[in-house]
Design an enzyme around this catalytic site. Structure first.
Site, mmCIF file in Angstrom:
data_model
loop_
_atom_site.group_PDB
_atom_site.id
_atom_site.type_symbol
_atom_site.label_atom_id
_atom_site.label_comp_id
_atom_site.label_asym_id
_atom_site.label_seq_id
_atom_site.Cartn_x
_atom_site.Cartn_y
_atom_site.Cartn_z
ATOM 1 N N HIS A 21 58.324 -9.979 2.558
ATOM 2 C CA HIS A 21 57.912 -11.373 2.731
ATOM 3 C C HIS A 21 58.288 -12.272 1.544
ATOM 4 O O HIS A 21 58.100 -13.480 1.592
ATOM 5 C CB HIS A 21 56.397 -11.461 2.945
ATOM 6 C CG HIS A 21 55.610 -11.274 1.683
ATOM 7 N ND1 HIS A 21 55.381 -10.038 1.132
ATOM 8 C CD2 HIS A 21 55.032 -12.168 0.843
ATOM 9 C CE1 HIS A 21 54.689 -10.180 0.021
ATOM 10 N NE2 HIS A 21 54.461 -11.456 -0.193
HETATM 11 C C1 UD1 Z 1 51.362 -15.922 -0.711
HETATM 12 C C2 UD1 Z 1 51.405 -15.631 -2.225
HETATM 13 C C3 UD1 Z 1 52.083 -14.285 -2.451
HETATM 14 C C4 UD1 Z 1 51.455 -13.197 -1.632
HETATM 15 C C5 UD1 Z 1 51.474 -13.607 -0.166
HETATM 16 C C6 UD1 Z 1 50.841 -12.541 0.706
HETATM 17 C C7 UD1 Z 1 51.674 -17.592 -3.740
HETATM 18 C C8 UD1 Z 1 52.621 -18.251 -4.655
HETATM 19 N N1 UD1 Z 1 52.199 -16.642 -2.943
HETATM 20 O O1 UD1 Z 1 52.709 -16.075 -0.287
HETATM 21 O O2 UD1 Z 1 51.949 -13.952 -3.825
HETATM 22 O O3 UD1 Z 1 52.172 -12.006 -1.818
HETATM 23 O O4 UD1 Z 1 50.752 -14.834 -0.047
HETATM 24 O O5 UD1 Z 1 50.713 -12.938 2.015
HETATM 25 O O6 UD1 Z 1 50.507 -17.929 -3.744
HETATM 26 N N2 UD1 Z 1 51.486 -19.041 6.786
HETATM 27 C C9 UD1 Z 1 50.960 -18.852 8.033
HETATM 28 N N3 UD1 Z 1 49.642 -18.542 8.130
HETATM 29 C C10 UD1 Z 1 48.841 -18.416 7.050
HETATM 30 C C11 UD1 Z 1 49.409 -18.612 5.766
HETATM 31 C C12 UD1 Z 1 50.730 -18.914 5.664
HETATM 32 O O7 UD1 Z 1 51.642 -18.959 9.046
HETATM 33 O O8 UD1 Z 1 47.646 -18.113 7.210
HETATM 34 C C13 UD1 Z 1 52.915 -19.392 6.662
HETATM 35 C C14 UD1 Z 1 53.056 -20.828 6.185
HETATM 36 O O9 UD1 Z 1 53.363 -21.680 7.216
HETATM 37 C C15 UD1 Z 1 54.172 -20.786 5.165
HETATM 38 C C16 UD1 Z 1 54.361 -19.313 4.848
HETATM 39 O O10 UD1 Z 1 53.505 -18.554 5.686
HETATM 40 O O11 UD1 Z 1 55.367 -21.276 5.687
HETATM 41 C C17 UD1 Z 1 54.071 -19.063 3.398
HETATM 42 O O12 UD1 Z 1 52.674 -19.255 3.066
HETATM 43 P P1 UD1 Z 1 52.196 -19.457 1.541
HETATM 44 O O13 UD1 Z 1 50.724 -19.351 1.402
HETATM 45 O O14 UD1 Z 1 52.835 -20.681 1.006
HETATM 46 O O15 UD1 Z 1 52.869 -18.261 0.757
HETATM 47 P P2 UD1 Z 1 53.053 -16.724 1.129
HETATM 48 O O16 UD1 Z 1 54.493 -16.488 1.370
HETATM 49 O O17 UD1 Z 1 52.077 -16.287 2.160
#
Ligand code: UD1
Length: 372
Positions: free
Chosen positions: A204
């Site tokens: 991821h």
């Molecule tokens: C975050 C953490 C990362 C961790 C990961 C585990 C930071 C910088 N990154 O990254 O360290 O390893 O979580 O999951 O804090 N999204 C959903 N549903 C949700 C949450 C996110 O669909 O409940 C999607 C969002 O639309 C977004 C993507 O996932 O496009 C990334 O979400 P984000 O919280 O920005 O970072 P992660 O990649 O999840």
């Protein structure tokens, strides 16, 4: 003593679970605050339920956005919360954007910060989590390190050694507390695979999934693995796979599924022959469950897993991934020791330090903007 515990994203939840349980048993007055960085049931609600974490006292609902906006919105909401409830200590775990926001909000209000998982370093400042780790450690008063390497990293950065406590890995406590429940799950049967006759993969990280060609190579290597590869897909990865139609022409051994709950994931990992990942926590969980791990990154902050022979870094190209899978399959049963203090006493070690050293604040917080 009043402690504010802050969580935001999935990897925070398995770390906070033993801490809130221990605080409740010790009758410590705490509030649990969720920034809402992760909001999907699969990444969030399922973990609260399985790990017995109480419903947060407050959810800021910040959701997904750019790093600056996500961190900024959490910072604003947490500052208001800390003004209102005046904790004596703010406790943060891990390295996500919500961890940084909470540490910064508290430090600016002169509230001591305790960081659980302090001192991990990948030495790669392009990783958002590395920036978060360094900044959080440098504004914390209590640094709870999972390994001696982490203690040494903090010492090298000039952090006062009286602030550093080598307490072990909180992820180990969660895992050991849930081992009994994992045993009765046996998730692999749902995929029609036999124990030790499949691989688990999780990918991821932005550097692996945001570059479509790189993600295509990864999926292609997985599909040609000698065993079925069960791949629980993070929403970020899922969006990329869908938008670039990456599964067209890729089938073979790849078995995609949605994000797994904690117990589902641990049961899958525990029976796997091999783990392929770019996650930090999964490297540790594989190490504890004695399943060999290949990490698709140039570096890791979990250096102990490499030193003891539980984990290997591999270059993220199709030939390199395929070669490493083949070598790992051929090397048979490899053994390594469990790292020191990766046990079920970590939360209690942390609380013992805090109960002995944190002084209740007798003065009201002052300020202007955040009180409006
Ligand atoms: C975050 C953490 C990362 C961790 C990961 C585990 C930071 C910088 N990154 O990254 O360290 O390893 O979580 O999951 O804090 N999204 C959903 N549903 C949700 C949450 C996110 O669909 O409940 C999607 C969002 O639309 C977004 C993507 O996932 O496009 C990334 O979400 P984000 O919280 O920005 O970072 P992660 O990649 O999840």
């Amino acid at each position: 003593m009043k402690i504010a515990c802050v969580v935001g994203a999935r990897p925070n939840l398995m770390k906070i679970a033993p801490l809130v349980r221990t605080m409740r048993d010790a009758k410590v007055d705490y509030r649990l605050i969720h920034t809402g960085q992760h909001y999907d049931y699969d990444l969030d609600g399922a973990f609260f339920k399985e790990l017995g974490i109480p419903t947060p006292d407050l959810n800021l609902g910040i959701g997904s956005s750019s790093h600056g906006r996500q961190t900024g919105e959490a910072l604003i909401g947490l500052e208001k919360e800390f003004y209102k409830n005046q904790p004596d200590l703010v406790l943060v775990v891990g390295d996500v954007n919500s961890t940084l926001a909470a540490a910064l909000a508290a430090a600016k209000l002169d509230i001591p910060v305790a960081h659980v998982e302090a001192g991990y370093r990948s030495l790669d400042r392009r990783m958002p989590e590395e920036i978060n780790r360094v900044l959080v450690d440098h504004v914390s008063e209590f640094l709870f390190a999972p390994t001696q390497d982490a203690v040494d990293n903090l010492g090298r950065e000039g952090i006062d050694k009286d602030k550093i406590h080598f307490v072990g890995n909180i992820m180990a406590e969660t895992l050991f507390q849930n081992l009994g429940k994992i045993e009765i799950r046996k998730k692999h049967k749902e995929f029609g695979v036999e124990c030790k006759r499949y691989i688990v993969a999780t990918i991821h990280r932005p550097e692996n999934v945001d570059d479509i060609e790189r993600l295509r190579e990864i999926l292609s290597a997985f599909s040609e693995a000698p065993l079925p590869v069960i791949f629980p897909v993070h929403p970020r990865t899922g969006k990329q796979i869908e938008s670039a139609r990456l599964l067209a022409g890729v089938n073979g051994h790849l078995r995609l599924t949605g994000p797994c709950s904690y117990l589902e994931m641990m049961s899958l990992l525990s029976d796997a022959a091999l783990v392929l990942t770019d996650s930090g926590g999964v490297q540790e969980e594989a190490c504890l469950l004695k399943v060999p791990c290949l990490t698709l990154r140039n570096n890791t902050e979990r250096t102990i897993t490499i030193t003891i022979g539980a984990n290997r870094l591999i270059e993220v190209t199709k030939p390199s991934i395929s070669r490493a899978i083949g070598e790992s399959m051929a090397s048979g049963c490899v053994k390594w020791p469990t790292p020191e203090k990766w046990d079920a006493q970590v939360a209690w070690r942390i609380l013992t330090v805090l109960l002995g050293e944190v002084k209740p604040q007798h003065h009201a917080l002052t300020g202007t903007d955040a009180r409006q």
